[in-house]
Design an enzyme around this catalytic site. Structure first.
Site, PDB file in Angstrom:
ATOM      1  N   ILE A   1     -14.644 -14.305  -2.884  1.00 49.36           N
ATOM      2  CA  ILE A   1     -13.730 -14.629  -1.795  1.00 49.36           C
ATOM      3  C   ILE A   1     -14.223 -14.041  -0.482  1.00 49.36           C
ATOM      4  CG2 ILE A   1     -11.419 -14.178  -0.887  1.00 49.36           C
ATOM      5  CD1 ILE A   1     -11.485 -16.357  -2.983  1.00 49.36           C
TER       6      ILE A   1
ATOM      7  N   GLU B   1       7.186  -9.404   9.961  1.00 45.64           N
ATOM      8  CA  GLU B   1       6.788  -8.274   9.114  1.00 45.64           C
ATOM      9  C   GLU B   1       8.036  -7.598   8.561  1.00 45.64           C
ATOM     10  OE1 GLU B   1       5.511  -5.637   6.846  1.00 45.64           O
ATOM     11  OE2 GLU B   1       3.947  -6.853   7.787  1.00 45.64           O
TER      12      GLU B   1
ATOM     13  N   ALA C   1       0.769 -14.625   4.426  1.00 45.63           N
ATOM     14  CA  ALA C   1      -0.238 -13.566   4.292  1.00 45.63           C
ATOM     15  C   ALA C   1       0.444 -12.312   3.761  1.00 45.63           C
ATOM     16  CB  ALA C   1      -0.903 -13.298   5.643  1.00 45.63           C
TER      17      ALA C   1
ATOM     18  N   VAL D   1      -2.415  -9.739  -1.765  1.00 48.22           N
ATOM     19  CA  VAL D   1      -3.175 -10.372  -2.839  1.00 48.22           C
ATOM     20  C   VAL D   1      -2.823  -9.732  -4.175  1.00 48.22           C
ATOM     21  CG1 VAL D   1      -5.116 -11.006  -1.346  1.00 48.22           C
ATOM     22  CG2 VAL D   1      -5.127  -8.790  -2.499  1.00 48.22           C
TER      23      VAL D   1
ATOM     24  N   HIS E   1     -24.543   8.960  26.238  1.00 49.79           N
ATOM     25  CA  HIS E   1     -23.781   8.466  27.385  1.00 49.79           C
ATOM     26  C   HIS E   1     -24.576   7.371  28.095  1.00 49.79           C
ATOM     27  CE1 HIS E   1     -21.251   8.568  30.969  1.00 49.79           C
ATOM     28  NE2 HIS E   1     -22.373   8.561  31.687  1.00 49.79           N
TER      29      HIS E   1
END
Length: 479
Positions: A42, A218, A283, A286, A458
């Site tokens: 997957i 959610e 979603a 799983v 940096h």
């Protein structure tokens, strides 16, 4: 005639399975791997890799729509949904063939079909009933397939599939799993995403960037529930600025399907609202692929849809092992790969160390990106630690400002008594590439003093990692 007797036989050729097979071959084991659909599993075909290709297209499109922010100009900016999807599928196809080449290079026998463990040491493979999801890479003719195979060590690496909740069943047309969400024929005007874990948020971010009106529901009290609350709130604020709407501590109570739209009833705080969208992406997590492997008859212990293992992938039945998603959370490709290496090295008798799940990083590739490792602030406090916490914002970093990506935060959490790094949490540009620095530090048991004395280049985004550590101990320079 193909060999039927092996030292190690692995069921499933996803990231965990194929990496384990390669490591087994390196260690001198005669190795075979059984796959029913596609090499790479997957992750490579319908998860980690193709979603990143989609998100890359979305990211470039986002910048193209705002060229003036960089002193540039562009006219007629648009996209071709079919070509965006084709590029994503092409990336997966290329890597699929790469896995095939790696297995052949390491002399791993590929067996095509569906495997069932009939007894310890024996696997019966039936002809696959699954269609190959990569049509450009069909099963080659004349290779190993249906038959009975034996191996002293059998490793289950069958992965996971989308969880299906009552009322949110995928129909492939109006209600999508990540399979359909990855190959849209056209962009919907309005989209509802149920669940704000990594999968849900990544799809929400992609579709929003492509101009879709996105709402995310959610059930927990924050988006990306596994993340540190402070990081989650920053991510939500930035995603909302981009146009994504969130319903937190909410649930989808009902879906009413029309001919080409869905009416969703959302409940939150004792109130309900109804919105109409073109498509829904479910979603909601799983679940492990443990069915039809013969585990129940063999007495292999399972729990909450996953195979129960010890720290080395061993099940309660000698000679049978499990790794990756099928062996439980965190369900991540890199966890599966490392778990497989640990398992096979232990079988070989090497000095393998059990998996330290607290040192497995997590990444979400939305815009802004989110990455983390170790304990969140809440979990560290709950565990009884006295904490020193450092924070450094992107808006104080020269490289972030130059990139035009000055919104984000790097947060580090230390044990005040020992200087041990307990957790690191980031939100902002390229943090999925930065998090590994803290993963290495945790693995080496690096102290805050060693991190403070490390020289960071940096101008880079990585300087914020250094400044966050300094901030935890009252020594921050650029803030």
């Amino acid at each position: 005639m193909a060999d039927t007797n092996f030292d190690v036989l692995i069921i499933g050729a996803g990231p965990g399975g194929y990496v384990t097979a390669i490591r087994a071959a390196q260690l001198g084991f005669k190795t075979a791997i059984v796959e029913r659909e596609h090499l790479g599993g997957i992750c490579l075909n319908w998860g980690c890799i193709p979603t990143k290709a989609l998100l890359r297209s979305a990211e470039i499109f986002h910048y193209m729509k705002h060229p003036d922010a960089y002193g540039l100009s562009a006219k007629g900016v648009d996209f071709d949904a079919a070509k965006v999807v084709a590029r994503s599928r092409g990336v997966s196809g290329r890597l699929n063939m790469g896995v095939n080449g790696l297995l052949k290079k390491n002399k791993v026998q590929i067996i095509w079909g569906e495997a069932k463990i009939t007894k310890p040491g024996e696997v019966v493979v039936a002809d696959t009933k699954k269609a190959i999801m990569q049509p450009q890479n069909p099963i080659p003719k004349g290779v190993a397939g249906a038959g009975t195979y034996t191996a002293k060590h059998i490793i289950i690496a069958t992965g996971a599939r989308p969880r299906v909740l009552p009322g949110l069943e995928h129909d492939g047309k109006l209600v999508w799993s990540y399979f359909e969400a990855m190959v849209p024929e056209e962009m919907p005007a309005d989209l509802l995403v149920v669940g704000s874990g990594a999968i849900g948020i990544e799809f929400a971010s992609f579709y929003n960037a492509m101009g879709v009106n996105v709402t995310v529901v959610e059930i927990m009290d924050q988006i990306m529930p596994v993340e540190d609350t402070e990081i989650s709130k920053i991510a939500q604020k930035q995603l909302e600025k981009q146009g994504i709407k969130f319903r937190i501590s909410a649930k989808v109570a009902k879906l009413e399907k029309g001919k080409d739209s869905v009416k969703a009833t959302i409940e939150a705080g004792g109130k309900s609202e109804t919105i109409t969208v073109d498509r829904v992406i479910a979603a909601t997590g799983v679940v492990g692929n443990i069915e039809n492997l013969g585990l129940e008859a063999l007495g292999v212990k399972t729990e909450k849809g996953c195979v129960v293992i010890d720290g080395f992938g061993r099940t309660n039945v000698p000679g049978i092992y499990a790794i990756g998603d099928v062996a439980g959370p965190p369900m991540l490709a890199h966890k599966a790969e490392h778990e497989g290496v640990i398992c096979i090295e232990k079988i070989k008798g090497l000095d393998a160390h059990p998996m330290k799940k607290e040192q497995i990083p997590g990444c979400t590739y939305c815009h802004p990106q989110v990455a983390s490792v170790g304990l969140t602030e809440a979990k560290a406090k709950a565990a009884g630690y006295e904490l020193k916490i450092g924070r450094f914002p992107f808006l104080a970093n020269g490289k972030a400002i130059a990139l035009g990506e000055d919104q984000g935060l790097v947060k580090t959490i230390f044990d005040a008594k020992t200087g041990r790094l307990l957790g690191a949490h980031m939100v902002g540009a390229e943090v999925t590439e930065l998090i590994q620095g803290f993963v290495v530090a945790m693995g080496l048991e690096t102290t805050e003093e060693e991190l403070m004395h490390t020289v960071f280049p940096h101008p880079t985004l990585s300087e914020m990692m250094h400044e966050s550590v300094l901030d935890a101990y009252g020594r921050v320079i650029h803030m």
